[in-house]
Design an enzyme around this catalytic site. Structure first.
Site, PDB file in Angstrom:
ATOM      1  N   HIS A   1      -2.742 -21.469   6.430  1.00 48.20           N
ATOM      2  CA  HIS A   1      -3.123 -22.423   5.649  1.00 48.20           C
ATOM      3  C   HIS A   1      -1.942 -23.467   5.293  1.00 48.20           C
ATOM      4  O   HIS A   1      -1.626 -23.653   3.929  1.00 48.20           O
ATOM      5  CB  HIS A   1      -3.850 -22.033   4.512  1.00 48.20           C
ATOM      6  CG  HIS A   1      -5.285 -21.557   4.819  1.00 48.20           C
ATOM      7  ND1 HIS A   1      -5.883 -20.651   4.143  1.00 48.20           N
ATOM      8  CD2 HIS A   1      -6.136 -21.883   5.736  1.00 48.20           C
ATOM      9  CE1 HIS A   1      -6.937 -20.569   4.808  1.00 48.20           C
ATOM     10  NE2 HIS A   1      -7.296 -21.272   5.677  1.00 48.20           N
TER      11      HIS A   1
ATOM     12  N   HIS B   1      -5.046 -14.684   9.101  1.00 50.58           N
ATOM     13  CA  HIS B   1      -5.911 -14.067   8.375  1.00 50.58           C
ATOM     14  C   HIS B   1      -6.795 -13.039   8.816  1.00 50.58           C
ATOM     15  O   HIS B   1      -7.667 -12.594   8.360  1.00 50.58           O
ATOM     16  CB  HIS B   1      -6.676 -15.107   7.979  1.00 50.58           C
ATOM     17  CG  HIS B   1      -6.083 -16.383   7.654  1.00 50.58           C
ATOM     18  ND1 HIS B   1      -5.751 -17.473   8.312  1.00 50.58           N
ATOM     19  CD2 HIS B   1      -5.286 -16.819   6.468  1.00 50.58           C
ATOM     20  CE1 HIS B   1      -5.177 -18.418   7.800  1.00 50.58           C
ATOM     21  NE2 HIS B   1      -4.915 -18.126   6.511  1.00 50.58           N
TER      22      HIS B   1
ATOM     23  N   CYS C   1      -1.683 -10.857  10.240  1.00 51.50           N
ATOM     24  CA  CYS C   1      -0.919 -10.175   9.583  1.00 51.50           C
ATOM     25  C   CYS C   1      -1.143  -8.647   9.570  1.00 51.50           C
ATOM     26  O   CYS C   1      -2.204  -8.240   9.454  1.00 51.50           O
ATOM     27  CB  CYS C   1      -0.952 -10.806   8.375  1.00 51.50           C
ATOM     28  SG  CYS C   1       0.359 -10.006   7.060  1.00 51.50           S
TER      29      CYS C   1
ATOM     30  N   HIS D   1     -13.029 -18.111   2.444  1.00 51.60           N
ATOM     31  CA  HIS D   1     -11.741 -17.603   3.082  1.00 51.60           C
ATOM     32  C   HIS D   1     -11.807 -16.946   4.278  1.00 51.60           C
ATOM     33  O   HIS D   1     -12.734 -16.138   4.386  1.00 51.60           O
ATOM     34  CB  HIS D   1     -10.821 -17.228   2.177  1.00 51.60           C
ATOM     35  CG  HIS D   1      -9.375 -17.083   2.199  1.00 51.60           C
ATOM     36  ND1 HIS D   1      -8.737 -16.485   3.302  1.00 51.60           N
ATOM     37  CD2 HIS D   1      -8.551 -17.784   1.727  1.00 51.60           C
ATOM     38  CE1 HIS D   1      -7.657 -16.633   3.284  1.00 51.60           C
ATOM     39  NE2 HIS D   1      -7.257 -17.499   2.373  1.00 51.60           N
TER      40      HIS D   1
ATOM     41  N   GLU E   1      -9.952 -14.712   5.462  1.00 49.16           N
ATOM     42  CA  GLU E   1      -9.531 -13.212   5.549  1.00 49.16           C
ATOM     43  C   GLU E   1     -10.846 -12.397   5.207  1.00 49.16           C
ATOM     44  O   GLU E   1     -11.082 -11.383   5.823  1.00 49.16           O
ATOM     45  CB  GLU E   1      -8.280 -12.940   4.562  1.00 49.16           C
ATOM     46  CG  GLU E   1      -8.062 -11.628   4.675  1.00 49.16           C
ATOM     47  CD  GLU E   1      -6.752 -11.325   3.373  1.00 49.16           C
ATOM     48  OE1 GLU E   1      -6.770 -10.252   3.261  1.00 49.16           O
ATOM     49  OE2 GLU E   1      -5.868 -12.389   3.359  1.00 49.16           O
TER      50      GLU E   1
ATOM     51  N   THR F   1      -5.694  -9.946   0.457  1.00 49.09           N
ATOM     52  CA  THR F   1      -4.248  -9.390   0.204  1.00 49.09           C
ATOM     53  C   THR F   1      -3.730 -10.788  -0.583  1.00 49.09           C
ATOM     54  O   THR F   1      -2.553 -10.465  -1.138  1.00 49.09           O
ATOM     55  CB  THR F   1      -3.505  -9.396   1.732  1.00 49.09           C
ATOM     56  OG1 THR F   1      -3.974 -10.797   2.280  1.00 49.09           O
ATOM     57  CG2 THR F   1      -3.994  -8.248   2.460  1.00 49.09           C
TER      58      THR F   1
ATOM     59  N   CYS G   1      -0.830  -7.861  -0.806  1.00 48.56           N
ATOM     60  CA  CYS G   1       0.449  -7.739  -0.297  1.00 48.56           C
ATOM     61  C   CYS G   1       1.812  -7.900  -0.810  1.00 48.56           C
ATOM     62  O   CYS G   1       1.700  -8.551  -1.991  1.00 48.56           O
ATOM     63  CB  CYS G   1       0.532  -8.674   1.336  1.00 48.56           C
ATOM     64  SG  CYS G   1       1.021 -10.116   0.833  1.00 48.56           S
TER      65      CYS G   1
ATOM     66  N   SER H   1      -4.416 -23.019   0.823  1.00 53.56           N
ATOM     67  CA  SER H   1      -3.755 -21.743   0.550  1.00 53.56           C
ATOM     68  C   SER H   1      -4.128 -21.115  -0.680  1.00 53.56           C
ATOM     69  O   SER H   1      -3.776 -21.515  -1.875  1.00 53.56           O
ATOM     70  CB  SER H   1      -2.189 -22.171   0.588  1.00 53.56           C
ATOM     71  OG  SER H   1      -1.304 -21.072   0.416  1.00 53.56           O
TER      72      SER H   1
ATOM     73  N   SER I   1       3.036 -19.972   3.205  1.00 49.04           N
ATOM     74  CA  SER I   1       2.811 -20.544   4.301  1.00 49.04           C
ATOM     75  C   SER I   1       3.388 -22.245   4.094  1.00 49.04           C
ATOM     76  O   SER I   1       3.157 -22.873   5.122  1.00 49.04           O
ATOM     77  CB  SER I   1       1.185 -20.534   4.401  1.00 49.04           C
ATOM     78  OG  SER I   1       0.442 -21.079   3.449  1.00 49.04           O
TER      79      SER I   1
END
Length: 314
Positions: free
Chosen positions: A43, A81, A103, A131, A133, A170, A198, A226, A271
């Site tokens: 992003h 994502h 990821c 989003h 993810e 994450t 994460c 982001s 990012s």
């Protein structure tokens, strides 16, 4: 002006790996053309623009499946994502060449959902609506994963208190996740907790929480899409008590934010290209509210400096 460079900041390993894979794809003339990225590889609009210069087209749309329906041939790159199994199946049915830049931290969550859903578990998944993810994670087991963004979302769930796993996106604020997880455990005391914040997200948030209080203001360099960048600004304000502004690059910096400050903290999302952040830091260090020659906030980073260099595969 005094600048506190909050560390760690900037690219995480998942972002670097994804960008390197995409650049290697651009250099690989054996791959079918066109080259597409389903969404944004990460992003950040500067990264998206730089990949366009590399000949890679970033496709936008309501979700990954709808985007893919319009692709008839070529190579598709799955973003950091992650994507749902349905997206993977459709790409295979279309005969597309696929490159997976998901990821590893996201893949681990997908594996957890896949394995436990087969055993009959239901998931309370803490994440951000819209989003990509959560979209991918929910797609692993659509009937078993329940997206929760707020405490109100959680209260509206009606699940049996057995075979429940609480997990998360994450890149969420670890404090927000902790609050929702605590309440979820009160509602479902027999649930298992798998906190998937994460490490890169965690240490960047902790750095802001610990260091931002030394500053009058914090500037977070990151794209508006982001989530981890937006969460850094949130952490500065809600945990450290320091006003924060998120900017995409130097051109979005407003001088009234910093002209009265004695110390400005700067950090960046996972990012955000390093040259973009460095330009902001250098500007603030040289800024003098009494010297108009230091007021130019035009972004000057050339597009060829945005992406990491990769070796040409022989």
């Amino acid at each position: 002006m005094d600048v506190l460079k909050i560390s760690p900041r900037g690219y995480c390993y998942g972002v670097v790996d994804a960008m390197v894979m995409a650049r290697q794809a651009a250099q690989n003339l054996d791959l079918p053309r066109p080259l597409y990225i389903l969404g944004q590889i990460v992003h950040n609009q500067h990264v998206t623009d730089a990949f366009k210069e590399d000949g890679i087209i970033s496709l936008d749309g309501p979700n990954r499946l709808e985007i893919l329906k319009n692709v008839t041939h070529g190579t598709v790159i799955f973003t950091a994502h992650g994507v749902s199994p349905e997206v993977r199946r459709l790409a295979k049915e279309k005969g597309l060449t696929c490159i997976d830049a998901t990821c590893p931290d996201v893949t681990r969550t997908h594996d957890l959902i896949r394995e436990k859903a087969e055993e009959g578990y239901q998931f309370i998944y803490i994440g951000k609506q819209g989003h990509p993810e959560p979209e991918g994670a929910m797609g692993v087991a659509p009937d078993s994963v329940h997206l929760v963004e707020t405490m109100e979302d959680l209260e509206q769930l009606t699940l049996d208190d057995r075979d429940i796993i609480i997990t998360n996106q994450t890149t969420m604020s670890q404090w927000d996740v902790a609050d929702i997880m605590k309440r979820a455990m009160e509602l479902y005391p027999n649930a298992e907790v798998h906190n998937e914040i994460c490490l890169a997200t965690q240490v960047r948030q902790e750095a802001v929480a610990e260091q931002a209080s030394q500053c009058d203001i914090v500037i977070v360099v990151g794209d508006p899409k982001s989530n981890n960048s937006n969460r850094l600004a949130q952490v500065s304000e809600q945990i450290a008590g320091t006003p924060a502004y998120r900017i995409g690059d130097l051109s979005e910096l407003k001088l009234e934010w910093i002209k009265e400050a004695k110390k400005v903290g700067v950090t960046s999302g996972a990012s955000t290209p390093t040259p973009i952040t460095k330009e902001v830091i250098t500007f603030i260090e040289n800024y003098d509210p009494n010297d108009e020659s230091t007021w130019d906030t035009a972004k000057k980073v050339p597009i060829e400096k945005i992406l990491p260099k990769v070796r040409v595969k022989k």
